[in-house]
Design an enzyme around this catalytic site. Structure first.
Site, PDB file in Angstrom:
ATOM      1  N   HIS A 117       0.676  -1.259  -0.201  1.00 43.86           N
ATOM      2  CA  HIS A 117      -0.048  -0.142  -0.169  1.00 43.86           C
ATOM      3  C   HIS A 117       0.894   1.186   0.069  1.00 43.86           C
ATOM      4  O   HIS A 117       0.628   2.333   0.314  1.00 43.86           O
ATOM      5  CB  HIS A 117      -1.100  -0.067   1.345  1.00 43.86           C
ATOM      6  CG  HIS A 117      -1.816  -1.155   0.878  1.00 43.86           C
ATOM      7  ND1 HIS A 117      -2.859  -1.534   1.982  1.00 43.86           N
ATOM      8  CD2 HIS A 117      -2.666  -1.634  -0.084  1.00 43.86           C
ATOM      9  CE1 HIS A 117      -3.760  -2.605   1.606  1.00 43.86           C
ATOM     10  NE2 HIS A 117      -3.658  -2.435   0.428  1.00 43.86           N
ATOM     11  N   CYS A 146       4.805  20.453  -7.380  1.00 46.82           N
ATOM     12  CA  CYS A 146       6.018  19.933  -8.355  1.00 46.82           C
ATOM     13  C   CYS A 146       7.067  21.109  -8.746  1.00 46.82           C
ATOM     14  O   CYS A 146       6.378  21.998  -9.243  1.00 46.82           O
ATOM     15  CB  CYS A 146       5.435  19.228  -9.296  1.00 46.82           C
ATOM     16  SG  CYS A 146       6.855  18.387 -10.222  1.00 46.82           S
ATOM     17  N   THR A 187      -3.813  -8.347  11.064  1.00 52.23           N
ATOM     18  CA  THR A 187      -4.348  -7.794  10.064  1.00 52.23           C
ATOM     19  C   THR A 187      -5.890  -8.342   9.819  1.00 52.23           C
ATOM     20  O   THR A 187      -6.093  -9.467  10.236  1.00 52.23           O
ATOM     21  CB  THR A 187      -3.960  -8.078   8.660  1.00 52.23           C
ATOM     22  OG1 THR A 187      -4.745  -7.456   7.807  1.00 52.23           O
ATOM     23  CG2 THR A 187      -3.582  -9.522   8.384  1.00 52.23           C
TER      24      THR A 187
HETATM   25  P1  OAD Z   1      -7.320  -3.455  10.265  1.00 58.17           P
HETATM   26  O1  OAD Z   1      -7.465  -2.161  11.160  1.00 58.17           O
HETATM   27  O2  OAD Z   1      -8.378  -3.661   9.457  1.00 58.17           O
HETATM   28  O3  OAD Z   1      -6.919  -4.623  11.351  1.00 58.17           O
HETATM   29  C1  OAD Z   1      -6.108  -4.587  12.371  1.00 58.17           C
HETATM   30  C2  OAD Z   1      -6.142  -5.866  12.987  1.00 58.17           C
HETATM   31  O4  OAD Z   1      -5.053  -6.040  13.990  1.00 58.17           O
HETATM   32  C3  OAD Z   1      -7.326  -6.661  13.474  1.00 58.17           C
HETATM   33  O5  OAD Z   1      -7.663  -7.604  13.182  1.00 58.17           O
HETATM   34  C4  OAD Z   1      -6.945  -6.576  15.194  1.00 58.17           C
HETATM   35  O6  OAD Z   1      -7.610  -7.385  15.759  1.00 58.17           O
HETATM   36  C5  OAD Z   1      -5.406  -6.689  15.182  1.00 58.17           C
HETATM   37  N1  OAD Z   1      -4.782  -6.021  16.363  1.00 58.17           N
HETATM   38  C6  OAD Z   1      -4.966  -4.859  16.973  1.00 58.17           C
HETATM   39  N2  OAD Z   1      -3.876  -4.876  17.866  1.00 58.17           N
HETATM   40  C7  OAD Z   1      -2.949  -5.904  17.841  1.00 58.17           C
HETATM   41  C8  OAD Z   1      -1.961  -6.353  18.392  1.00 58.17           C
HETATM   42  N3  OAD Z   1      -1.180  -5.555  19.270  1.00 58.17           N
HETATM   43  N4  OAD Z   1      -1.368  -7.606  18.122  1.00 58.17           N
HETATM   44  C9  OAD Z   1      -1.878  -8.497  16.858  1.00 58.17           C
HETATM   45  N5  OAD Z   1      -2.834  -7.895  16.362  1.00 58.17           N
HETATM   46  C10 OAD Z   1      -3.547  -6.764  16.815  1.00 58.17           C
HETATM   47  O7  OAD Z   1      -5.928  -3.046   9.632  1.00 58.17           O
HETATM   48  P2  OAD Z   1      -5.274  -3.649   8.259  1.00 58.17           P
HETATM   49  O8  OAD Z   1      -6.062  -5.317   8.157  1.00 58.17           O
HETATM   50  O9  OAD Z   1      -3.816  -3.592   8.100  1.00 58.17           O
HETATM   51  O10 OAD Z   1      -5.464   0.208   3.667  1.00 58.17           O
HETATM   52  O11 OAD Z   1      -6.216  -2.932   7.206  1.00 58.17           O
HETATM   53  C11 OAD Z   1      -6.010  -3.258   5.911  1.00 58.17           C
HETATM   54  C12 OAD Z   1      -5.914  -1.967   4.993  1.00 58.17           C
HETATM   55  O12 OAD Z   1      -7.291  -1.181   5.340  1.00 58.17           O
HETATM   56  C13 OAD Z   1      -4.898  -0.941   5.428  1.00 58.17           C
HETATM   57  O13 OAD Z   1      -3.604  -1.256   4.927  1.00 58.17           O
HETATM   58  C14 OAD Z   1      -5.509   0.523   4.887  1.00 58.17           C
HETATM   59  C15 OAD Z   1      -6.838   0.179   5.347  1.00 58.17           C
HETATM   60  O14 OAD Z   1      -7.698   0.992   4.712  1.00 58.17           O
HETATM   61  C16 OAD Z   1      -4.996   1.334   2.899  1.00 58.17           C
HETATM   62  O15 OAD Z   1      -4.639   2.298   3.523  1.00 58.17           O
HETATM   63  C17 OAD Z   1      -4.907   1.203   1.017  1.00 58.17           C
HETATM   64 ZN    ZN Z   2       5.262  17.479 -11.645  1.00 59.04          ZN
END
Ligand code: OAD
Ligand code: ZN
Length: 246
Positions: A117, A146, A187
């Site tokens: 991302h 720019c 995630t």
């Molecule tokens: P999410 O916010 O959807 O999920 C975070 C996950 O981390 C959840 O399943 C929580 O249960 C878990 N969690 C929280 N604290 C934790 C800890 N200390 N240890 C282990 N797990 C923990 O985040 P992503 O899955 O990264 O996209 O979201 C995916 C994408 O959605 C991101 O990259 C972003 C967002 O919109 C873009 O910006 C394109």
């Molecule tokens: Zn430019």
């Protein structure tokens, strides 16, 4: 900490491992996740901030929001989870495939990282694609122009509706398919195409280990699901690894 025997056997024989990470691995560094109770998307509307049309409508607002996140990220430090992932490189071939834009895996010392991302440290001109690194614009609180063509400069992150960087995705997928173990860490695994990475790993026969504080969409694909924080569980797995490889 007690781990399943089957997992320890996999760990002992593994040659290549992949970590597919999301916002949860940076939670213990003080960076908010997107979903869940304190999630960013509960407070902010992604459709107003994280897409190209929103940027064109109000570039300064979107820029300011990313400057705010940059500020949080700069002040944050990698946590025990990031450092544990880097430490695995002492023992075997490690690839990190991350959805995070916060650069913390690199700051913790991981060397092979595919960023699905983008990376908040980088920016580019929407017209001529010249790239700019963040320090140049550290103090800018309005979307900069720019230097070459006067176009608007945006953060080099993937917004809703945009394509993922194809090379990063392809290389990440390849590493996942070749891996002996694919760790899915912090995630929710609901955002595609990123979430295809662990599914590809599974289909290619990799052993899927999920580390999360709660069950997710990935749990049913996981061969082993460990409930707990990344900063607590991952250092324990590295300890096992060091014992096994002694
Ligand atoms: P999410 O916010 O959807 O999920 C975070 C996950 O981390 C959840 O399943 C929580 O249960 C878990 N969690 C929280 N604290 C934790 C800890 N200390 N240890 C282990 N797990 C923990 O985040 P992503 O899955 O990264 O996209 O979201 C995916 C994408 O959605 C991101 O990259 C972003 C967002 O919109 C873009 O910006 C394109
Ligand atoms: Zn430019």
């Amino acid at each position: 900490m007690q781990f399943k025997k089957e997992f320890l056997e996999k760990l002992q024989s593994a040659k290549k491992i992949v970590f597919f990470t999301g916002a949860g691995i940076s939670a213990e560094s003080g960076i908010s996740t997107f979903r869940g109770k304190d999630g960013i998307w509960n407070k902010m509307k992604p459709e107003e901030l994280a897409n190209f049309d929103a940027f064109m409508r109000n570039p300064d607002l979107v820029w300011e929001w990313y400057q705010h996140r940059r500020d949080i990220i700069h002040k944050a430090r990698p946590n025990a989870g990031h450092y544990a992932i880097a430490e695995f490189e002492k023992y075997l071939d490690v690839t990190v495939v991350t959805q995070n834009i916060d650069n913390l895996h690199r700051r913790a010392g991981s060397t092979k990282i595919f960023e699905l991302h983008g990376n908040i440290e980088r920016n580019y001109c929407i017209d001529c694609r010249t790239s700019y690194n963040a320090p140049q614009f550290e103090l800018a609180n309005k979307a900069p122009k720019c230097e070459k063509c006067g176009g608007l400069v945006r953060p080099d992150v993937v917004w809703f509706g945009e394509m993922l960087p194809q090379d990063e995705f392809r290389e990440g997928e390849k590493a996942a398919e070749w891996s002996d173990i694919c760790f899915v860490v912090g995630t929710s695994a609901v955002v595609y195409p990123a979430a295809y990475i662990p599914i590809s790993a599974k289909q290619a026969g990799s052993y899927i280990v999920e580390i999360n504080v709660e069950p997710t969409d990935m749990t049913r694909y996981a061969d082993y699901s460990i409930l707990g924080t990344a900063g607590e569980i991952l250092p324990n797995i590295v300890d096992e690894m060091s014992r096994l490889k002694m």
